[in-house]
Design a protein around this motif. Structure first.
Motif, PDB file in Angstrom:
ATOM      1  N   CYS A   1       0.838  -1.195   0.000  1.00 38.41           N
ATOM      2  CA  CYS A   1       0.000   0.000   0.000  1.00 38.41           C
ATOM      3  C   CYS A   1       0.876   1.248   0.000  1.00 38.41           C
ATOM      4  CB  CYS A   1      -0.912  -0.007   1.226  1.00 38.41           C
ATOM      5  SG  CYS A   1      -1.886   1.501   1.412  1.00 38.41           S
ATOM      6  N   CYS A   2       0.668   2.131  -0.978  1.00 37.14           N
ATOM      7  CA  CYS A   2       1.427   3.374  -1.075  1.00 37.14           C
ATOM      8  C   CYS A   2       0.498   4.568  -0.902  1.00 37.14           C
ATOM      9  CB  CYS A   2       2.125   3.471  -2.428  1.00 37.14           C
ATOM     10  SG  CYS A   2       3.380   2.206  -2.698  1.00 37.14           S
ATOM     11  N   ILE A   3       0.925   5.539  -0.116  1.00 37.64           N
ATOM     12  CA  ILE A   3       0.158   6.757   0.118  1.00 37.64           C
ATOM     13  C   ILE A   3       0.895   7.937  -0.499  1.00 37.64           C
ATOM     14  CG2 ILE A   3      -0.923   8.251   1.838  1.00 37.64           C
ATOM     15  CD1 ILE A   3      -2.062   5.397   1.776  1.00 37.64           C
ATOM     16  N   ASN A   4       0.242   8.590  -1.464  1.00 37.80           N
ATOM     17  CA  ASN A   4       0.818   9.736  -2.169  1.00 37.80           C
ATOM     18  C   ASN A   4      -0.049  10.970  -1.891  1.00 37.80           C
ATOM     19  OD1 ASN A   4       2.278   7.593  -3.207  1.00 37.80           O
ATOM     20  ND2 ASN A   4       2.005   8.154  -5.351  1.00 37.80           N
TER      21      ASN A   4
ATOM     22  N   GLY B   1      -8.893  -3.475  -5.733  1.00 37.70           N
ATOM     23  CA  GLY B   1      -7.678  -3.771  -6.487  1.00 37.70           C
ATOM     24  C   GLY B   1      -6.659  -2.657  -6.597  1.00 37.70           C
ATOM     25  N   ALA B   2      -6.928  -1.500  -6.007  1.00 38.51           N
ATOM     26  CA  ALA B   2      -5.955  -0.407  -6.037  1.00 38.51           C
ATOM     27  C   ALA B   2      -4.898  -0.616  -4.967  1.00 38.51           C
ATOM     28  CB  ALA B   2      -6.658   0.925  -5.825  1.00 38.51           C
ATOM     29  N   SER B   3      -3.691  -0.092  -5.228  1.00 41.53           N
ATOM     30  CA  SER B   3      -2.629  -0.199  -4.221  1.00 41.53           C
ATOM     31  C   SER B   3      -1.902   1.119  -3.990  1.00 41.53           C
ATOM     32  CB  SER B   3      -1.611  -1.269  -4.625  1.00 41.53           C
ATOM     33  OG  SER B   3      -0.978  -0.934  -5.848  1.00 41.53           O
ATOM     34  N   ILE B   4      -2.171   2.141  -4.821  1.00 36.12           N
ATOM     35  CA  ILE B   4      -1.575   3.467  -4.639  1.00 36.12           C
ATOM     36  C   ILE B   4      -2.721   4.466  -4.466  1.00 36.12           C
ATOM     37  CG2 ILE B   4      -0.050   5.237  -5.580  1.00 36.12           C
ATOM     38  CD1 ILE B   4       1.227   3.109  -7.326  1.00 36.12           C
ATOM     39  N   PHE B   5      -2.655   5.235  -3.378  1.00 33.42           N
ATOM     40  CA  PHE B   5      -3.786   6.071  -3.002  1.00 33.42           C
ATOM     41  C   PHE B   5      -3.365   7.528  -2.875  1.00 33.42           C
ATOM     42  CE2 PHE B   5      -4.179   1.789  -1.464  1.00 33.42           C
ATOM     43  CZ  PHE B   5      -5.443   1.416  -1.911  1.00 33.42           C
ATOM     44  N   VAL B   6      -4.051   8.382  -3.627  1.00 39.30           N
ATOM     45  CA  VAL B   6      -3.820   9.816  -3.547  1.00 39.30           C
ATOM     46  C   VAL B   6      -4.788  10.380  -2.511  1.00 39.30           C
ATOM     47  CG1 VAL B   6      -3.857  12.005  -4.779  1.00 39.30           C
ATOM     48  CG2 VAL B   6      -3.080   9.921  -5.943  1.00 39.30           C
ATOM     49  N   ALA B   7      -4.255  11.027  -1.500  1.00 37.23           N
ATOM     50  CA  ALA B   7      -5.089  11.606  -0.448  1.00 37.23           C
ATOM     51  C   ALA B   7      -4.679  13.052  -0.254  1.00 37.23           C
ATOM     52  CB  ALA B   7      -4.928  10.821   0.851  1.00 37.23           C
TER      53      ALA B   7
END
Length: 224
Positions: free
Chosen positions: A7-10, A192-198
């Motif tokens: 899990c990546c948080i951008n 199915g997502a693994s990169i999340f823009v917050a």
């Protein structure tokens, strides 16, 4: 979902204080990357920053740059952002006349290539070009403004994209952008997502680093 997905948080600087941008970047030094939204008031009805500012951000950011181009004539302008030394450049397929050519050019210039789809743009016409991409960005709000609510109608598209990626064997990450919170990140990750823009979920928190960690933990739990 693929095994061992990370899990990546951008965080998006669209929600940051632009007057104190370097300090705002330092506040998210524990993130995986910083999501930089470039808007031209043509492709979307908003105007943000351009290449000179992105070049400067790249010089001072403690984390890699994930640049999201919401601009017209992207075939012309996107390669210059790759030349700026950013980690990844994402273009909207709706704005590109030659998406395969553009993706290859971005990679040739040292950037990862991402392709974005508006909420109503189907993914199926582009599945044959998965091998040309490093990332597929599925917008979970209409692009243009921060602070919008997550559109659950995009979840089936995320699931279809994930199934197609796994079926093809391509190494493509799915990123989602828009309305990501501690509650919606679970649904998006399960799809199915693994990169999340917050944006506001990080910069609107009293402690952005703590917000990043909480989002990452929730997303990772859903990814398994």
């Amino acid at each position: 979902m693929t095994a061992n997905a990370r899990c990546c948080i951008n965080p998006s600087i669209l929600s940051a204080d632009f007057v104190n941008l370097q300090a705002e970047l330092d506040r998210i030094s524990t993130a995986d990357a910083v999501h930089v939204d470039v808007m031209d008031n043509h492709f979307v009805p908003n105007l943000t920053i351009g290449l000179p500012v992105v070049e400067r951000i790249a010089q001072v950011s403690p984390v890699p740059l994930d640049v999201h181009l919401m601009i017209a004539d992207v075939d012309r302008w996107a390669p210059s952002y790759a030349d700026a030394g950013v980690h990844s450049v994402t273009f909207h397929v709706e704005a590109s006349n030659a998406p395969i050519k553009l993706a290859r050019e971005l990679r040739a210039r040292g950037s990862k290539a991402g392709m974005a789809l508006r909420p109503a743009t189907p993914v199926e016409p582009y599945l044959d070009m998965l091998d040309e991409l490093d990332m597929l960005l599925i917008m979970t709000v209409e692009p243009g403004f921060g602070g919008q609510s997550f559109l659950d109608v995009t979840l089936p598209k995320i699931r279809r994209a994930r199934a197609a990626i796994e079926g093809s064997g391509a190494s493509v990450a799915i990123q989602v952008d828009g309305g990501i919170t501690a509650e919606t990140i679970t649904r998006a990750a399960e799809a199915g997502a693994s990169i999340f823009v917050a944006g506001s979920a990080v910069y609107g928190a009293a402690d952005p680093a703590q917000a990043i960690e909480a989002l990452r933990a929730k997303g990772q739990l859903a990814l398994g």
